[in-house]
Design a protein around this motif. Sequence first.
Motif, PDB file in Angstrom:
ATOM      1  N   THR A 223       0.871  -1.122   0.111  1.00 42.83           N
ATOM      2  CA  THR A 223      -0.122   0.066   0.110  1.00 42.83           C
ATOM      3  C   THR A 223       0.933   1.362  -0.101  1.00 42.83           C
ATOM      4  N   TYR A 224       0.571   2.124  -1.006  1.00 43.62           N
ATOM      5  CA  TYR A 224       1.510   3.342  -0.972  1.00 43.62           C
ATOM      6  C   TYR A 224       0.838   4.774  -0.757  1.00 43.62           C
ATOM      7  N   LEU A 225       1.454   5.442   0.047  1.00 37.86           N
ATOM      8  CA  LEU A 225       1.151   7.009  -0.083  1.00 37.86           C
ATOM      9  C   LEU A 225       2.065   7.654  -0.942  1.00 37.86           C
ATOM     10  N   PHE A 226       1.810   8.026  -2.095  1.00 37.46           N
ATOM     11  CA  PHE A 226       2.642   8.490  -2.950  1.00 37.46           C
ATOM     12  C   PHE A 226       2.533  10.147  -3.182  1.00 37.46           C
ATOM     13  N   ILE A 227       3.643  10.804  -2.641  1.00 40.21           N
ATOM     14  CA  ILE A 227       3.610  12.055  -2.400  1.00 40.21           C
ATOM     15  C   ILE A 227       4.432  12.841  -3.843  1.00 40.21           C
ATOM     16  N   SER A 228       3.792  13.712  -4.600  1.00 42.17           N
ATOM     17  CA  SER A 228       4.437  14.346  -5.784  1.00 42.17           C
ATOM     18  C   SER A 228       3.715  15.548  -6.133  1.00 42.17           C
ATOM     19  N   HIS A 229       4.720  16.370  -6.925  1.00 45.20           N
ATOM     20  CA  HIS A 229       4.062  17.489  -7.657  1.00 45.20           C
ATOM     21  C   HIS A 229       3.679  17.496  -9.029  1.00 45.20           C
ATOM     22  N   ASP A 230       4.170  15.900  -9.510  1.00 45.91           N
ATOM     23  CA  ASP A 230       3.928  15.808 -10.783  1.00 45.91           C
ATOM     24  C   ASP A 230       2.778  15.153 -11.265  1.00 45.91           C
ATOM     25  N   LEU A 231       1.800  15.750 -11.576  1.00 46.86           N
ATOM     26  CA  LEU A 231       0.299  15.059 -11.741  1.00 46.86           C
ATOM     27  C   LEU A 231       0.391  14.182 -12.900  1.00 46.86           C
ATOM     28  N   SER A 232       1.154  13.954 -13.912  1.00 54.13           N
ATOM     29  CA  SER A 232       1.081  12.964 -14.840  1.00 54.13           C
ATOM     30  C   SER A 232       1.685  11.657 -14.180  1.00 54.13           C
ATOM     31  N   VAL A 233       2.539  11.670 -13.378  1.00 49.24           N
ATOM     32  CA  VAL A 233       3.131  10.474 -12.544  1.00 49.24           C
ATOM     33  C   VAL A 233       1.979   9.938 -11.687  1.00 49.24           C
ATOM     34  N   VAL A 234       1.389  10.876 -10.977  1.00 49.63           N
ATOM     35  CA  VAL A 234       0.189  10.598 -10.107  1.00 49.63           C
ATOM     36  C   VAL A 234      -0.984   9.934 -10.618  1.00 49.63           C
ATOM     37  N   GLU A 235      -1.364  10.516 -11.886  1.00 45.87           N
ATOM     38  CA  GLU A 235      -2.022   9.951 -12.543  1.00 45.87           C
ATOM     39  C   GLU A 235      -1.801   8.419 -13.140  1.00 45.87           C
ATOM     40  N   HIS A 236      -0.773   8.312 -13.506  1.00 47.56           N
ATOM     41  CA  HIS A 236      -0.215   6.893 -13.968  1.00 47.56           C
ATOM     42  C   HIS A 236      -0.401   5.794 -12.774  1.00 47.56           C
ATOM     43  N   ILE A 237       0.022   6.199 -11.370  1.00 47.70           N
ATOM     44  CA  ILE A 237       0.265   5.294 -10.353  1.00 47.70           C
ATOM     45  C   ILE A 237      -0.821   5.135  -9.533  1.00 47.70           C
ATOM     46  N   SER A 238      -1.719   6.150  -9.172  1.00 45.69           N
ATOM     47  CA  SER A 238      -2.582   6.242  -8.169  1.00 45.69           C
ATOM     48  C   SER A 238      -4.057   5.661  -8.388  1.00 45.69           C
ATOM     49  N   ASP A 239      -4.738   5.036  -7.385  1.00 46.02           N
ATOM     50  CA  ASP A 239      -6.002   4.694  -7.384  1.00 46.02           C
ATOM     51  C   ASP A 239      -6.803   6.103  -7.015  1.00 46.02           C
ATOM     52  N   THR A 240      -6.723   6.734  -5.879  1.00 50.69           N
ATOM     53  CA  THR A 240      -7.019   7.937  -5.326  1.00 50.69           C
ATOM     54  C   THR A 240      -6.203   8.888  -5.456  1.00 50.69           C
ATOM     55  N   VAL A 241      -6.582  10.021  -5.198  1.00 49.93           N
ATOM     56  CA  VAL A 241      -5.875  11.284  -5.440  1.00 49.93           C
ATOM     57  C   VAL A 241      -6.410  12.366  -4.184  1.00 49.93           C
ATOM     58  N   GLY A 242      -5.408  13.016  -3.468  1.00 50.22           N
ATOM     59  CA  GLY A 242      -5.789  13.976  -2.513  1.00 50.22           C
ATOM     60  C   GLY A 242      -5.159  15.242  -2.860  1.00 50.22           C
ATOM     61  N   VAL A 243      -5.816  16.415  -2.890  1.00 55.33           N
ATOM     62  CA  VAL A 243      -5.285  17.692  -3.193  1.00 55.33           C
ATOM     63  C   VAL A 243      -5.010  18.498  -2.014  1.00 55.33           C
ATOM     64  N   MET A 244      -3.736  18.950  -1.922  1.00 53.85           N
ATOM     65  CA  MET A 244      -3.571  19.653  -0.537  1.00 53.85           C
ATOM     66  C   MET A 244      -3.171  21.139  -1.048  1.00 53.85           C
ATOM     67  N   TYR A 245      -3.751  22.054  -0.001  1.00 58.20           N
ATOM     68  CA  TYR A 245      -3.525  23.245  -0.207  1.00 58.20           C
ATOM     69  C   TYR A 245      -3.314  24.018   1.286  1.00 58.20           C
ATOM     70  N   LEU A 246      -2.069  24.336   1.487  1.00 58.52           N
ATOM     71  CA  LEU A 246      -1.935  25.298   3.004  1.00 58.52           C
ATOM     72  C   LEU A 246      -2.187  24.510   4.161  1.00 58.52           C
TER      73      LEU A 246
END
Length: 338
Positions: A223-246
């Motif tokens: 099970t991974y928590l994949f932290i990244s600022h590269d959206l194309s990589v996140v789209e490729h590897i992730s099942d769910t996505v969380g968007v953080m701001y401040l």
Amino acid sequence: MADRKKDQSTFTPVQVDDQYLLQVNALKKYFPIKDGMRVVGQVKAVDGVTFNLKKGSTMGLVGESGCGKTTTGRTILRLYKDKTDGQVLFEGKEVFDLSNKELRAMRTQMQIIFQDPFSSLSPRLPISEIIGEAVREHKIVPKAEFDDYIDQVMDNCGLQPFHKDRYPHEFSGGQRQRICIARALALNPKFIVCDEPVSALDVSIQAQIINLLRDLQEKYGLTYLFISHDLSVVEHISDTVGVMYLGSLVEYGTTKDIFDNPLHPYTKALFSAIPIPDPTIKMNRIVLEGSIPSPAKPPEGCKFHTRCANCMERCKTEAPVQREIEPGHYVVCHLYDK
């Protein structure tokens, strides 16, 4: 002291759900700002983050630099001594309530792959010792099987047996990241925080590392928590996505929902910056005005209102709450208030 801190909690405890390996509920991590011995303020690095992570899945965590992604991952792993508030349930157990003995046992189950594969490796140890040090310490395998076990772990990560006696400076960036992955994998973990593991690598090497992570996940049920600022990589590897701001999650959902139908103005602005490999298509770039406010003094109301083109009067004074717009797709924005 502990009881007083608990009385000040503002979150509602969640019930343990066996389908989730990790449950994070209203997690807060503040860092004190000191003037000499006096505490004069707090940096609200993580400010009420909530999400659940199913066993064998990957959650991508995205956002601008300084939004609290890495601090969230480190707090979940209890790499900080304490949290400010909230819950972190790993297999139903509160991570911050564990005794030293229980925490030591759980350390093998929760691992991290750091962003910089060079500074996270000791320059004084050969690769076999870097990968095997924790294996020996936690007695993962009998002593007689140690060498064969390390060989197998290295092979799983694309490293050869003759690499064992070499030192980190003798490897390329991609190879060093494979060593970091092997070090984490050697303890047979269930959960790995991947803290921007490919951001320091060339694009071609990034693809190799991402494919390696996916292969290992399929093979071992990780099970991974994949932290990244590269959206194309996140789209490729992730099942769910969380968007953080401040320090806060402003949108959360399945990868398909987030990329096909972004709801929050901040998410839309992030996605508008993704390059499209077609010169005939004109990009409708959403440019955010101003800079990110200080996490030591976030704006009142909605934290994003100072940069939002859709800002309403209520956004300046009233903090929005999380709403489920469609099944499994959550957003924190007044635009979707009923």
